[in-house]
Design an enzyme around this catalytic site. Structure first.
Site, PDB file in Angstrom:
ATOM      1  N   TYR A 486       0.739  -1.308  -0.062  1.00  0.00           N
ATOM      2  CA  TYR A 486       0.102   0.078   0.478  1.00  0.00           C
ATOM      3  C   TYR A 486       1.082   1.482   0.208  1.00  0.00           C
ATOM      4  O   TYR A 486       0.963   1.512  -0.559  1.00  0.00           O
ATOM      5  CB  TYR A 486      -0.924   0.410   0.805  1.00  0.00           C
ATOM      6  CG  TYR A 486      -1.455   1.107   1.312  1.00  0.00           C
ATOM      7  CD1 TYR A 486      -3.235   1.157   0.556  1.00  0.00           C
ATOM      8  CD2 TYR A 486      -1.904   1.976   1.852  1.00  0.00           C
ATOM      9  CE1 TYR A 486      -3.410   1.484   0.469  1.00  0.00           C
ATOM     10  CE2 TYR A 486      -3.032   3.261   1.427  1.00  0.00           C
ATOM     11  CZ  TYR A 486      -3.501   3.538   1.073  1.00  0.00           C
ATOM     12  OH  TYR A 486      -5.162   4.230   1.152  1.00  0.00           O
ATOM     13  N   SER A 566      -6.712   1.049  -4.533  1.00  0.00           N
ATOM     14  CA  SER A 566      -6.811   2.280  -4.088  1.00  0.00           C
ATOM     15  C   SER A 566      -5.327   2.667  -4.458  1.00  0.00           C
ATOM     16  O   SER A 566      -4.785   2.758  -5.312  1.00  0.00           O
ATOM     17  CB  SER A 566      -6.762   1.738  -2.414  1.00  0.00           C
ATOM     18  OG  SER A 566      -7.548   3.878  -2.729  1.00  0.00           O
ATOM     19  N   ASP A 649     -17.910   3.670  -7.094  1.00  0.00           N
ATOM     20  CA  ASP A 649     -16.693   3.543  -6.292  1.00  0.00           C
ATOM     21  C   ASP A 649     -16.857   5.515  -6.318  1.00  0.00           C
ATOM     22  O   ASP A 649     -16.510   6.316  -7.407  1.00  0.00           O
ATOM     23  CB  ASP A 649     -15.753   2.955  -7.185  1.00  0.00           C
ATOM     24  CG  ASP A 649     -14.461   3.538  -6.105  1.00  0.00           C
ATOM     25  OD1 ASP A 649     -14.044   4.065  -5.539  1.00  0.00           O
ATOM     26  OD2 ASP A 649     -13.464   2.987  -6.516  1.00  0.00           O
ATOM     27  N   HIS A 684     -15.364   1.355  -3.350  1.00  0.00           N
ATOM     28  CA  HIS A 684     -14.327   1.076  -3.744  1.00  0.00           C
ATOM     29  C   HIS A 684     -13.745   0.087  -1.819  1.00  0.00           C
ATOM     30  O   HIS A 684     -12.743  -0.185  -1.899  1.00  0.00           O
ATOM     31  CB  HIS A 684     -14.472   2.468  -2.109  1.00  0.00           C
ATOM     32  CG  HIS A 684     -12.418   2.725  -2.434  1.00  0.00           C
ATOM     33  ND1 HIS A 684     -12.105   3.188  -3.868  1.00  0.00           N
ATOM     34  CD2 HIS A 684     -11.297   2.184  -1.762  1.00  0.00           C
ATOM     35  CE1 HIS A 684     -10.926   2.900  -3.559  1.00  0.00           C
ATOM     36  NE2 HIS A 684     -10.245   3.442  -2.571  1.00  0.00           N
TER      37      HIS A 684
END
Length: 713
Positions: A486, A566, A649, A684
């Site tokens: 991430y 993301s 989203d 999302h």
């Protein structure tokens, strides 16, 4: 309080496995229109031929047709993967166990969620006393035929008479707030619209505080920028248009605000933010004097320079966890009625990160993180030393909610090889007993969870969790490996369970989670080292993690897959452009792919804290250098790529993934596929029903296994 560091995403830890020896048919991608859009950015001519794909699919028939065509191609390809059915079956089996949420006590009632295993959504129950019979309060599975309407946050009133909760429909970030009479089970007429990024805070039994934005223009709900958030008070039995404005900053429409109320009901604490950074201003409203002073807010913290996490309040005292003068956080308190209120340090900064704290009974429970794993301890309210709590190995502990006077608290503990178990802890003795433990279809002890450290490009030492079956580890042979990352927004990735990941591990693969710079694993310095002009460090860390896995004989050289969602989707897109030779396959989920226009939609404007401003030359040059959409290398062989997104989203709008996929398919990237999977009635990630989660997981597993050589055993 809603923590805006979560605005960009959450943990997208899905995984994969499947292979077929049969050759895959040639893929005929849909024709995608290219427009002649070229703009000057600080002297550089930037083409954006697929900008038309940014339009909301609900209001743009041409985009809807493109989505349908792409989904048809992807579905046809995935249907040809012979292990797709196998993985759907195994993921379903790994999800089929009774699981509970953390109980919340209000009055004599205990509220908690429960899913029998394969229900689309968890239900909410209440018990009168711990030994009382469970009573079903809310069943969101009856709200929508497709199961895509979810129960989101919920909060009982102090004595447990009412339950305030939020509804999420189709994965959107917008919330609808409703109220339930707990005793009768009847719904009140109260309903709140256009709440988003809101906390839920009761003011006695008369009403509650919440945050909302102005109603968007018709047709713009899923794309327009979010400005002018304000805190309101809703009195039970009245309509929303009668709600009282509590706190707003009309001169600063970019400021956002959330409200909390201390457990004794004395103080309302308003926390304001300007972006995703943990930099807040804090105001306090004395509710005891509300009839005299109204919603008069007293400034407590000014300047948007540091993080302030409310722990609790009692009377005129407040406790906070803060990184002011302490990058790894400390615990402080303040007496609001002192002649000259000053912050008093109860627990100084340590080497470990103080994530949060809570007051339970007459003691403080402190949650710490060391190398991305949890540990906890109990101390006195005056900071006097207490005792450490024993946790079961490498994992993540959460919960420890309570209030002054409570004799107990509840916490959950999970790791990569075991789902969350819920424990009840006696606050006086510190002893814990199971409240709810999952019954599993596999042996957690058959899997090895270890942590290793590797060296990044600039010499930085980076931690990484590695998970394999003990049989795979003992064999010592490299296996197909899935690397997840991430690296942003001060978010720390910690151990957690995933049914999809277990299917990958059961099939003989390895899973690795790299704790990249940009995250919150080591406090402010770690975060700063991976954002804005330092963003390349995140990509270097991820690439070094992949190289380490191969060098150590864990991952097959031609069997390394990467995944991220993301901000992690951006990560995957960037490293594919920089090192396409390193990876065999990749899944980029709901990613931020156009770094020159991310700030023009919904919550995107907040992300400038981590990414910088596209309209400022210095920031533009950094963003341009790694933007996935703008740096695809035509004529270079790329790994197999599966992009995933969803039509609802409104966090990272799907146009990012649409444009990126169109650009991939237009380039000459070799023989491997570049596909996009577009979910309907999803957003999302949160609120996704079980069946949709299983289908998505099976598709991802089958795709990655096809290209890494993983064959289920």
């Amino acid at each position: 309080m809603f923590r805006l560091r979560a605005l960009i995403g959450g943990l997208w830890l899905a995984v994969s496995a499947a292979i077929t020896a049969e050759p895959m048919p040639e893929i005929n991608y849909p024709e995608t229109r290219r427009d002649n859009i070229v703009e000057d950015h600080f002297g550089e001519q930037i083409a954006d031929p697929y900008r038309w794909l940014e339009a909301d699919v609900r209001n743009a028939p041409e985009v809807a047709d493109w989505v349908a065509s792409e989904n048809a191609v992807t579905e046809s390809y995935l249907a040809g993967l012979t292990q797709r059915g196998h993985f759907a079956e195994r993921i379903r089996a790994f999800m089929d166990f009774e699981r509970f949420g953390l109980p919340v006590k209000a009055g004599k009632r205990y509220f908690y969620t429960r899913n029998t295993g394969l229900q689309p959504q968890a239900q909410l129950f209440v018990r009168k006393g711990l030994g009382g019979d469970p009573k079903l309060l809310i069943d969101p599975n009856a709200w929508a035929k497709d199961g895509a309407t979810a129960l989101d946050a919920w909060e009982p009133s102090d004595n447990g008479h009412y339950l305030l909760y939020s509804v999420q429909d189709g994965g959107t970030d917008w919330r609808i707030l409703r109220v339930l009479d707990v005793k009768t089970g009847e719904m009140l007429d109260d309903e709140i619209r256009w709440a988003k990024f809101t906390a839920l805070a009761w003011v006695g039994e008369e009403g509650f505080l919440y945050s909302r934005f102005p109603a968007p223009e018709e047709g713009a709900a899923f794309q327009s920028l979010n400005y002018n958030q304000a805190v309101y008070f809703h009195r039970l039995g009245t309509s929303q248009d009668q709600d009282e404005l509590v706190y707003a900053t009309p001169d600063h429409p970019d400021h956002g605000h959330s409200a909390q109320v201390t457990q004794d009901g004395r103080l309302a604490v308003i926390t304001s933010h300007v972006g995703t950074d943990a930099r807040y201003e804090v105001h306090v409203i004395d509710l005891a004097h509300r009839k005299r002073d109204g919603w008069k807010a007293r400034p407590l913290v000014n300047g948007f320079t540091d993080d302030w996490k409310l722990v609790e309040g009692a009377g005129h005292y407040l406790w906070f966890v803060t990184n002011k003068d302490a990058p790894r956080y400390r615990l402080v308190s303040i007496d609001l009625e002192a002649d000259a209120p000053e912050w008093y340090e109860l627990v100084p900064e340590r080497e470990d990160i103080l994530e949060r704290a809570g007051i339970v009974g007459d003691q403080l429970v402190l949650n710490y993180m060391r190398d991305a794993a949890s540990h906890a301890e109990i101390i006195g309210l005056d900071g006097s030393p207490g005792r450490k709590l024993a946790l079961n190995g490498i994992g993540t502990a959460s919960g420890f909610r309570g209030k002054p006077g409570d004799p107990e608290t509840f916490f959950a503990f999970t790791s990569f090889n075991c789902p969350a178990a819920i424990y009840r802890m006696d606050i006086e003795t510190g002893k814990s007993k199971p409240f709810a433990q999952p019954s599993l279809c596999y042996d957690p002890d058959a899997y090895l969870v270890e942590q290793r450290f590797y060296t990044s490009k600039d010499g930085t030492r980076v931690p990484m969790f590695i998970v394999r079956s003990k049989a795979v580890a003992e064999a010592g042979t490299p296996v197909p490996t899935l690397l997840y990352g991430y690296g942003g927004f001060d978010v720390a990735l910690t151990p957690g369970f995933s049914a999809t990941r277990m299917a990958w591990l059961e099939a003989g693969g390895a899973f690795a989670l790299a704790n990249l710079r940009g995250g919150g694993e080591y406090g402010r310095e770690w975060h700063d080292a991976g954002r804005r002009e330092n963003k390349q460090n995140v990509f270097d860390d991820f690439i070094a993690a992949g190289e380490f896995l191969i060098e150590q004989g864990i991952a097959k050289k031609d069997g390394l897959a990467v995944q991220g969602g993301s901000n992690g989707g951006l990560l995957v897109g960037a490293v594919l452009n920089q090192r396409p030779d390193l990876f065999a396959a990749a899944v980029a989920q709901v990613g931020v792919m156009d770094m020159l226009r991310f700030d023009r939609f919904t919550a995107g404007r907040y992300w400038v804290d981590d990414y910088g401003y596209p309209d400022r030359e210095a920031d533009f040059k950094v963003l341009r250098s790694y933007s996935p959409y703008h740096n695809i290398r035509d004529g270079v062989d790329y790994p197999a790529i599966l992009v995933t997104t969803a039509d609802t989203d409104d966090r990272v709008v799907p146009g990012h993934s649409f444009k990126y996929t169109a650009a991939l398919q237009a380039a000459d990237l070799g023989d491997k596929p570049q596909l996009i999977r577009i979910e309907t009635r999803a957003g999302h990630g949160s609120g996704k029903p079980t069946d949709k989660a299983i289908e998505e997981g099976a598709d991802i597993l089958a795709f990655l296994a096809q290209w890494t050589g993983l064959s289920p055993r």
